[in-house]
Design an enzyme around this catalytic site. Structure first.
Site, PDB file in Angstrom:
ATOM      1  N   CYS A 193     -16.344   1.855   0.610  1.00  0.00           N
ATOM      2  CA  CYS A 193     -15.188   1.007   0.937  1.00  0.00           C
ATOM      3  C   CYS A 193     -14.775   1.151   2.390  1.00  0.00           C
ATOM      4  CB  CYS A 193     -14.027   1.313   0.008  1.00  0.00           C
ATOM      5  SG  CYS A 193     -13.335   2.970   0.231  1.00  0.00           S
TER       6      CYS A 193
ATOM      7  N   ARG B  71     -14.006  -8.285   2.011  1.00  0.00           N
ATOM      8  CA  ARG B  71     -12.585  -8.073   1.734  1.00  0.00           C
ATOM      9  C   ARG B  71     -11.809  -9.370   2.006  1.00  0.00           C
ATOM     10  NH1 ARG B  71     -10.367  -3.076   1.562  1.00  0.00           N
ATOM     11  NH2 ARG B  71      -8.706  -4.228   0.500  1.00  0.00           N
TER      12      ARG B  71
ATOM     13  N   GLN C 214     -10.213  -3.780  -3.486  1.00  0.00           N
ATOM     14  CA  GLN C 214     -11.499  -3.296  -2.975  1.00  0.00           C
ATOM     15  C   GLN C 214     -12.633  -3.657  -3.928  1.00  0.00           C
ATOM     16  OE1 GLN C 214     -12.197  -1.479  -0.008  1.00  0.00           O
ATOM     17  NE2 GLN C 214     -14.261  -2.060  -0.640  1.00  0.00           N
TER      18      GLN C 214
ATOM     19  N   ASP D  67     -17.204   7.461  -1.518  1.00  0.00           N
ATOM     20  CA  ASP D  67     -15.983   7.278  -0.721  1.00  0.00           C
ATOM     21  C   ASP D  67     -15.648   8.636  -0.129  1.00  0.00           C
ATOM     22  OD1 ASP D  67     -13.628   6.284   0.356  1.00  0.00           O
ATOM     23  OD2 ASP D  67     -12.525   6.241  -1.549  1.00  0.00           O
TER      24      ASP D  67
ATOM     25  N   HIS E  45      -7.323   0.924  -6.573  1.00  0.00           N
ATOM     26  CA  HIS E  45      -7.549   0.054  -5.400  1.00  0.00           C
ATOM     27  C   HIS E  45      -8.304  -1.194  -5.878  1.00  0.00           C
ATOM     28  CE1 HIS E  45      -7.854  -1.177  -1.375  1.00  0.00           C
ATOM     29  NE2 HIS E  45      -8.725  -0.330  -0.885  1.00  0.00           N
TER      30      HIS E  45
ATOM     31  N   ARG F 231       0.882  -1.179   0.000  1.00  0.00           N
ATOM     32  CA  ARG F 231       0.000   0.000   0.000  1.00  0.00           C
ATOM     33  C   ARG F 231       0.907   1.212   0.000  1.00  0.00           C
ATOM     34  NH1 ARG F 231      -5.427   1.522   3.325  1.00  0.00           N
ATOM     35  NH2 ARG F 231      -6.172   0.057   1.762  1.00  0.00           N
TER      36      ARG F 231
HETATM   37  N1   CP Z   1     -11.307  -0.022   2.304  1.00  0.00           N
HETATM   38  C1   CP Z   1     -10.029  -0.087   2.748  1.00  0.00           C
HETATM   39  O1   CP Z   1      -9.107  -0.327   1.985  1.00  0.00           O
HETATM   40  O2   CP Z   1      -9.898   0.105   4.087  1.00  0.00           O
HETATM   41  P1   CP Z   1      -8.536   0.292   4.887  1.00  0.00           P
HETATM   42  O3   CP Z   1      -7.949   1.621   4.482  1.00  0.00           O
HETATM   43  O4   CP Z   1      -8.938   0.253   6.318  1.00  0.00           O
HETATM   44  O5   CP Z   1      -7.603  -0.835   4.517  1.00  0.00           O
HETATM   45  N1  NVA Z   2      -9.913   6.728  -1.454  1.00  0.00           N
HETATM   46  C1  NVA Z   2      -9.516   6.344  -0.119  1.00  0.00           C
HETATM   47  C2  NVA Z   2      -9.717   4.882   0.059  1.00  0.00           C
HETATM   48  C3  NVA Z   2      -9.367   4.375   1.436  1.00  0.00           C
HETATM   49  C4  NVA Z   2      -9.550   2.877   1.555  1.00  0.00           C
HETATM   50  C5  NVA Z   2      -8.089   6.737   0.146  1.00  0.00           C
HETATM   51  O1  NVA Z   2      -7.253   6.530  -0.749  1.00  0.00           O
HETATM   52  O2  NVA Z   2      -7.799   7.288   1.205  1.00  0.00           O
END
Ligand code: CP
Ligand code: NVA
Length: 308
Positions: free
Chosen positions: A265, A293, A138, A226, A135, A108
């Protein structure tokens, strides 16, 4: 066979469909089991996933860890700042070393170029656990939730409200692969990535951009939003002000198709992109989506490790 999962397109529509079927079968097989029990076939026995986090996470880290445990393997969580990456060791050298030690790597991070570099130098599968661009993990969970709620993917009318962010980009990618429609309701200057839109349209998905939130959700089977400001985004007053008309609230949900589903998400910013009454209302499938997930990650891991 080592397969990278940097995007849904790395797998393609047929493999994504196979992942969804596998995830549903595995979920059904263990529906009366305790959470920690290993799947009967234990397909990743002895395998280890290394997860590198350069950004915060709750769902992604716990679901990948649980997915590995349920598949008979295990996971290591590496906070980038406490590894040598945090002191300047290169992505390339990290990839070379981890490839000698573990079976797969999840990253990540912010800049998508970093995960491309990791995948280039790694000899084991690399999985995108979120970048500023996309992502994809997701969206496997989201599609699973959509199907569970009784919506077929071909012909699906899905509305995305708010910021055209990483999750929106991967959802649009899915529209091309799985042949459905995404209507994006959001302000000018905050559209999803133009390359994702063009590729989805070329692949047979429909992507409609509108500034009108009501037009975006009219007759939709699924409504998705989101956070207005993603991790690492500057945000600011102007950004948040531009998002206000796209809040998913009861008035907006009154325009959707009967039996429509709401997805997010998470984490949610209640009172900003979504109200409590929608989050906690009858259309909301957000807790199933979060659970999914785990089931989605399992099928992604099996595919990446050549077992699906
Ligand atoms: N939706 C998602 O990726 O959540 P986190 O940021 O908690 O991993
Ligand atoms: N769009 C959000 C998703 C978090 C899971 C971010 O990147 O912060």
């Amino acid at each position: 066979m080592a397969r990278d999962f940097l995007s849904l397109s790395d797998a393609g529509g047929d493999a994504v469909a196979a992942m969804l079927n596998d995830a549903m079968d595995r979920k059904a097989a263990r529906c009366a089991w305790p959470k920690g029990r290993v799947d009967a076939d234990s397909p990743l026995s002895g395998h280890v996933l290394a997860m590198i986090f350069e950004k915060n996470s709750t769902r992604t880290r716990v679901s990948f860890d649980m997915a590995m445990r349920q598949l008979g393997g295990s996971a290591l969580i590496l906070e980038a700042g406490s590894t040598q990456i945090g002191r300047g060791e290169s992505i390339a050298d990290t990839a070379r070393v981890l490839s000698r030690m573990v079976d797969a790597i999840m990253l990540r991070t912010d800049d998508h170029a970093k995960i491309e570099e990791l995948a280039h130098y790694a000899e084991v599968p690399v999985i995108n656990g979120l970048t500023d661009l996309s992502h994809p993990c997701q969206i496997v969970a989201d599609l699973l939730t959509v199907i569970e709620r009784g919506h077929a993917l071909p012909g699906l009318q899905l509305a995305w409200l708010g910021d055209g962010n990483n999750v929106a980009n991967s959802l649009i990618e899915a529209a091309g692969l799985m042949k459905f429609t995404v209507r994006v309701g959001g302000p000018a200057g905050y559209e999803p990535d133009a390359g994702f839109i063009a590729r989805a349209r070329a692949a047979g998905g429909e992507v409609i951009l509108t500034r009108d939130a009501q037009e975006a959700v009219a007759g939709a089977h699924v409504v998705v939003t989101d956070t207005w400001v993603s991790m690492g985004q500057a945000g600011g007053e102007q950004h948040v002000a531009a998002m206000q008309p796209y809040q998913v609230n009861a008035a907006l949900m009154a325009k959707v198709a009967a039996g429509a589903t709401f997805l997010h998400c998470l984490p949610a910013h209640r009172g900003e992109e979504v109200t409590d009454e929608v989050m906690d209302g009858p259309a909301s499938a957000v807790w199933d989506e979060a659970e999914n997930r785990i089931h989605g990650q399992k099928s992604i891991l099996l595919w990446a490790l050549g077992k699906l």
